[in-house]
Design a protein around this motif. Structure first.
Motif, PDB file in Angstrom:
ATOM      1  N   ALA A 155       0.831  -1.184   0.318  1.00 37.52           N
ATOM      2  CA  ALA A 155       0.412  -0.308   0.341  1.00 37.52           C
ATOM      3  C   ALA A 155       1.301   0.720   0.047  1.00 37.52           C
ATOM      4  O   ALA A 155       0.377   2.412  -0.767  1.00 37.52           O
ATOM      5  N   ARG A 156       1.478   1.068   1.439  1.00 32.87           N
ATOM      6  CA  ARG A 156       2.682   2.040   0.934  1.00 32.87           C
ATOM      7  C   ARG A 156       3.627   2.604  -0.501  1.00 32.87           C
ATOM      8  O   ARG A 156       3.698   3.778  -0.946  1.00 32.87           O
ATOM      9  N   SER A 157       3.715   1.777  -0.856  1.00 32.60           N
ATOM     10  CA  SER A 157       4.676   1.480  -2.143  1.00 32.60           C
ATOM     11  C   SER A 157       4.393   1.851  -3.344  1.00 32.60           C
ATOM     12  O   SER A 157       4.487   2.323  -4.141  1.00 32.60           O
ATOM     13  N   ARG A 158       2.609   1.583  -3.168  1.00 37.23           N
ATOM     14  CA  ARG A 158       1.774   1.559  -4.307  1.00 37.23           C
ATOM     15  C   ARG A 158       2.047   0.591  -5.609  1.00 37.23           C
ATOM     16  O   ARG A 158       2.191   1.099  -6.601  1.00 37.23           O
ATOM     17  N   HIS A 159       3.085  -0.445  -5.108  1.00 38.64           N
ATOM     18  CA  HIS A 159       3.196  -1.553  -6.467  1.00 38.64           C
ATOM     19  C   HIS A 159       2.393  -2.066  -6.193  1.00 38.64           C
ATOM     20  O   HIS A 159       1.418  -2.900  -5.550  1.00 38.64           O
ATOM     21  N   ALA A 160       2.393  -3.289  -7.301  1.00 33.96           N
ATOM     22  CA  ALA A 160       1.015  -3.582  -8.066  1.00 33.96           C
ATOM     23  C   ALA A 160       1.212  -5.424  -7.201  1.00 33.96           C
ATOM     24  O   ALA A 160       0.583  -5.812  -7.361  1.00 33.96           O
ATOM     25  N   SER A 161       2.785  -5.530  -7.433  1.00 37.32           N
ATOM     26  CA  SER A 161       3.010  -6.982  -7.178  1.00 37.32           C
ATOM     27  C   SER A 161       4.129  -6.719  -6.227  1.00 37.32           C
ATOM     28  O   SER A 161       4.926  -6.026  -5.539  1.00 37.32           O
ATOM     29  N   VAL A 162       3.862  -8.215  -4.902  1.00 31.87           N
ATOM     30  CA  VAL A 162       4.639  -8.559  -3.874  1.00 31.87           C
ATOM     31  C   VAL A 162       6.164  -8.459  -4.255  1.00 31.87           C
ATOM     32  O   VAL A 162       7.076  -8.383  -3.858  1.00 31.87           O
ATOM     33  N   ARG A 163       6.760  -9.164  -5.631  1.00 27.92           N
ATOM     34  CA  ARG A 163       7.420  -9.482  -6.062  1.00 27.92           C
ATOM     35  C   ARG A 163       8.297  -7.805  -6.173  1.00 27.92           C
ATOM     36  O   ARG A 163       9.511  -8.295  -6.749  1.00 27.92           O
ATOM     37  N   SER A 164       7.699  -6.842  -6.958  1.00 29.25           N
ATOM     38  CA  SER A 164       7.979  -5.572  -6.792  1.00 29.25           C
ATOM     39  C   SER A 164       8.594  -5.292  -5.300  1.00 29.25           C
ATOM     40  O   SER A 164       9.806  -4.492  -5.380  1.00 29.25           O
ATOM     41  N   LEU A 165       7.987  -5.347  -4.477  1.00 33.50           N
ATOM     42  CA  LEU A 165       9.201  -5.450  -2.874  1.00 33.50           C
ATOM     43  C   LEU A 165      10.639  -6.028  -2.601  1.00 33.50           C
ATOM     44  O   LEU A 165      10.868  -5.308  -2.053  1.00 33.50           O
ATOM     45  N   GLU A 166      10.820  -7.153  -3.525  1.00 33.33           N
ATOM     46  CA  GLU A 166      11.757  -8.133  -3.011  1.00 33.33           C
ATOM     47  C   GLU A 166      13.701  -6.651  -2.857  1.00 33.33           C
ATOM     48  O   GLU A 166      13.687  -6.844  -2.136  1.00 33.33           O
ATOM     49  N   ARG A 167      13.143  -5.850  -3.671  1.00 36.19           N
ATOM     50  CA  ARG A 167      14.069  -4.859  -3.057  1.00 36.19           C
ATOM     51  C   ARG A 167      14.224  -4.602  -1.904  1.00 36.19           C
ATOM     52  O   ARG A 167      15.510  -3.734  -1.678  1.00 36.19           O
ATOM     53  N   TYR A 168      13.785  -4.491  -1.680  1.00 38.89           N
ATOM     54  CA  TYR A 168      13.458  -2.938  -0.027  1.00 38.89           C
ATOM     55  C   TYR A 168      13.471  -4.291   0.863  1.00 38.89           C
ATOM     56  O   TYR A 168      13.488  -4.424   2.381  1.00 38.89           O
ATOM     57  N   ALA A 169      12.518  -5.086   0.754  1.00 41.75           N
ATOM     58  CA  ALA A 169      12.371  -6.561   1.742  1.00 41.75           C
ATOM     59  C   ALA A 169      14.042  -7.702   2.081  1.00 41.75           C
ATOM     60  O   ALA A 169      13.322  -8.310   1.952  1.00 41.75           O
ATOM     61  N   ARG A 170      15.274  -6.763   2.130  1.00 42.65           N
ATOM     62  CA  ARG A 170      15.950  -7.648   1.731  1.00 42.65           C
ATOM     63  C   ARG A 170      17.644  -7.406   3.326  1.00 42.65           C
ATOM     64  O   ARG A 170      17.888  -5.902   3.127  1.00 42.65           O
ATOM     65  N   PRO A 171      16.728  -7.216   4.771  1.00 41.05           N
ATOM     66  CA  PRO A 171      17.143  -6.412   5.547  1.00 41.05           C
ATOM     67  C   PRO A 171      18.880  -6.682   5.799  1.00 41.05           C
ATOM     68  O   PRO A 171      19.566  -7.926   5.266  1.00 41.05           O
ATOM     69  N   GLY A 172      19.394  -6.284   6.118  1.00 37.06           N
ATOM     70  CA  GLY A 172      20.390  -5.924   7.131  1.00 37.06           C
ATOM     71  C   GLY A 172      21.515  -6.622   7.529  1.00 37.06           C
ATOM     72  O   GLY A 172      20.421  -6.395   7.994  1.00 37.06           O
TER      73      GLY A 172
END
Length: 181
Positions: A155-172
């Motif tokens: 919702a916050r990113s306004r991406h349509a696909s969970v796959r699009s979030l992969e680049r952000y969801a790589r915790p350090g």
């Protein structure tokens, strides 16, 4: 880093809302609902969507708007040149809408030392700074590292696909270490 009100507000809106820079630059004063801390944007594909911000932006916006009731939110420091589309000119000040190219240039120049902390002042002109997209990326990465749920990240990113979030969801490394405790 000492920056002007326009840049400070613009950069905070990008980070707090995780919005795309071109969407935020297209905001008009009449698109804002400051009491509710949100604004109406035209997203990729032309859909009307909403961005949200926190108290920091709510305090900066009245100073940036300075009594204007309509027109582009982020303005250049000078009058619009002849031939500028009327939608990109503030009807109250005659100044033009800040362009993506100029906004990116200012951010890149301002962040050169931050992006290259070991560089000498003599070499800094030849080095690059950060991009405006990095603010969106940082906001979403920090949200993911903080445990924000996938539906909320979508919702916050306004991406349509969970796959699009992969680049952000790589915790350090630090985020993983905090999670183990």
């Amino acid at each position: 880093m000492d920056v002007g009100l326009r840049e400070k507000t613009f950069w905070k809106v990008l980070y707090e809302s995780a919005a795309r820079a071109d969407e935020v630059l297209c905001l008009n004063v009449e698109d804002l609902y400051p009491q509710d801390k949100h604004g109406r944007i035209t997203a990729k594909g032309g859909a009307t969507e909403w961005i949200h911000w926190q108290s920091g932006i709510a305090q900066l916006l009245p100073r940036l708007i300075a009594g204007r009731t309509r027109g582009p939110l982020f303005l250049t420091g000078r009058k619009a040149p002849a031939g500028t589309p009327s939608l990109d000119v503030c009807p109250e000040t005659g100044r033009a809408r800040l362009s993506y190219r100029r906004a990116e240039e200012i951010f890149e120049e301002t962040t050169r030392l931050l992006a290259n902390p070991l560089a000498s002042p003599e070499d800094i002109e030849d080095l690059g700074g950060w991009t405006l997209h990095r603010l969106r990326h940082s906001a979403l990465t920090h949200d993911a590292e903080g445990g924000t749920s996938t539906p909320m990240l979508l919702a916050r990113s306004r991406h349509a696909s969970v796959r699009s979030l992969e680049r952000y969801a790589r915790p350090g490394v630090d985020a993983v270490a905090r999670r183990k405790r």
